[in-house]
Motif scaffolding. Structure first.
Motif, PDB file in Angstrom:
ATOM      1  N   GLY A   1       0.813  -1.211   0.000  1.00  0.00           N
ATOM      2  CA  GLY A   1       0.000   0.000   0.000  1.00  0.00           C
ATOM      3  C   GLY A   1       0.845   1.259   0.000  1.00  0.00           C
ATOM      4  O   GLY A   1       0.490   2.267  -0.619  1.00  0.00           O
ATOM      5  N   LEU A   2       2.002   1.212   0.701  1.00  0.00           N
ATOM      6  CA  LEU A   2       2.891   2.367   0.731  1.00  0.00           C
ATOM      7  C   LEU A   2       3.488   2.627  -0.643  1.00  0.00           C
ATOM      8  O   LEU A   2       3.535   3.759  -1.116  1.00  0.00           O
ATOM      9  N   MET A   3       3.940   1.550  -1.330  1.00  0.00           N
ATOM     10  CA  MET A   3       4.524   1.688  -2.673  1.00  0.00           C
ATOM     11  C   MET A   3       3.471   2.208  -3.659  1.00  0.00           C
ATOM     12  O   MET A   3       3.747   3.053  -4.499  1.00  0.00           O
ATOM     13  N   GLU A   4       2.266   1.663  -3.508  1.00  0.00           N
ATOM     14  CA  GLU A   4       1.194   2.103  -4.410  1.00  0.00           C
ATOM     15  C   GLU A   4       0.872   3.570  -4.177  1.00  0.00           C
ATOM     16  O   GLU A   4       0.649   4.331  -5.108  1.00  0.00           O
ATOM     17  N   GLY A   5       0.893   3.999  -2.939  1.00  0.00           N
ATOM     18  CA  GLY A   5       0.636   5.404  -2.616  1.00  0.00           C
ATOM     19  C   GLY A   5       1.708   6.326  -3.184  1.00  0.00           C
ATOM     20  O   GLY A   5       1.414   7.401  -3.710  1.00  0.00           O
ATOM     21  N   VAL A   6       2.977   5.902  -3.075  1.00  0.00           N
ATOM     22  CA  VAL A   6       4.082   6.708  -3.600  1.00  0.00           C
ATOM     23  C   VAL A   6       3.992   6.784  -5.131  1.00  0.00           C
ATOM     24  O   VAL A   6       4.137   7.851  -5.733  1.00  0.00           O
ATOM     25  N   LEU A   7       3.776   5.642  -5.790  1.00  0.00           N
ATOM     26  CA  LEU A   7       3.683   5.624  -7.254  1.00  0.00           C
ATOM     27  C   LEU A   7       2.481   6.427  -7.761  1.00  0.00           C
ATOM     28  O   LEU A   7       2.559   7.115  -8.769  1.00  0.00           O
ATOM     29  N   THR A   8       1.377   6.362  -7.052  1.00  0.00           N
ATOM     30  CA  THR A   8       0.201   7.138  -7.429  1.00  0.00           C
ATOM     31  C   THR A   8       0.475   8.624  -7.267  1.00  0.00           C
ATOM     32  O   THR A   8       0.059   9.440  -8.074  1.00  0.00           O
ATOM     33  N   ALA A   9       1.200   8.984  -6.226  1.00  0.00           N
ATOM     34  CA  ALA A   9       1.534  10.391  -5.999  1.00  0.00           C
ATOM     35  C   ALA A   9       2.463  10.918  -7.096  1.00  0.00           C
ATOM     36  O   ALA A   9       2.334  12.056  -7.553  1.00  0.00           O
ATOM     37  N   VAL A  10       3.435  10.074  -7.532  1.00  0.00           N
ATOM     38  CA  VAL A  10       4.392  10.507  -8.547  1.00  0.00           C
ATOM     39  C   VAL A  10       3.759  10.482  -9.937  1.00  0.00           C
ATOM     40  O   VAL A  10       3.858  11.432 -10.706  1.00  0.00           O
ATOM     41  N   PHE A  11       3.113   9.366 -10.257  1.00  0.00           N
ATOM     42  CA  PHE A  11       2.617   9.204 -11.622  1.00  0.00           C
ATOM     43  C   PHE A  11       1.131   9.497 -11.761  1.00  0.00           C
ATOM     44  O   PHE A  11       0.623   9.597 -12.873  1.00  0.00           O
TER      45      PHE A  11
END
Length: 186
Positions: free
Chosen positions: A2-12
């Motif tokens: 969930g943390l990785m998905e949150g970071v990737l969603t924030a960037v991309f």
């Protein structure tokens, strides 16, 4: 996860590429710039082609164009006629030249101005017609380029397409087979 998905969603972003959008603020997207340049060039060529389109002309315009074409050949043929008459009948030619010698100088200047304006106007009209023909040729350039690209693709990738087509035609042609047999026998 969930943390990785949150970071990737924030960037991309959700379906967007925020990183690419941020970079495009500082540097132009080359593909979009090329598309804009192609559209701009196409619009300019279309406008240029429309500006110099050759319009349909009526019978009077064609008649006047034909009439305008007469003075140059008449002057050239008349000059050749004078050379021939000078050789054939020098007395007759000399009498006519004496008559021309009596023409006053201002009338010669007027004649020169009329002939100069006529040929100058004709030169300008032909120059504009030439520009129209160039514009029409330039308007065809994208079509020619597309045709050249299609021919290059055919030459590079489908070199065996023509022989396969020919062999299919040859197989279904008994008359051609008979002719080949006759040639081999002779």
């Amino acid at each position: 996860m969930g943390l990785m998905e949150g970071v990737l969603t924030a960037v991309f972003g959700g379906g967007r590429n925020r990183l690419a959008e941020t970079v495009e603020v500082f540097r132009e997207n080359a593909e979009a710039g090329a598309a804009r340049a192609a559209a701009y060039q196409g619009a300019a060529l279309d406008q240029f082609g429309r500006e110099f389109m050759i319009e349909r002309r009526g019978w009077f315009d064609r008649f006047m164009d034909g009439l305008n074409r007469l003075p140059r050949p008449a002057l050239a043929l008349g000059t050749l006629f004078l050379f021939v008459t000078a050789l054939v009948d020098p007395i007759w030619f000399a009498a006519r030249m004496q008559g021309i010698a009596l023409v006053p100088e201002p009338l010669w200047w007027l004649m020169g101005a009329i002939v100069s304006f006529y040929f100058g106007a004709r030169h300008q009209a032909k120059g504009q017609e030439f520009q129209r023909s160039i514009a029409a040729a330039v308007a065809l350039a994208p079509q020619v380029q597309a045709n050249m690209a299609a021919l290059a693709a055919l030459q590079a990738g489908a070199g065996s397409a023509v022989p396969e087509e020919e062999t299919a035609l040859e197989a279904a042609n008994p008359a051609l087979d008979d002719w080949r047999e006759l040639r081999r026998g002779a």
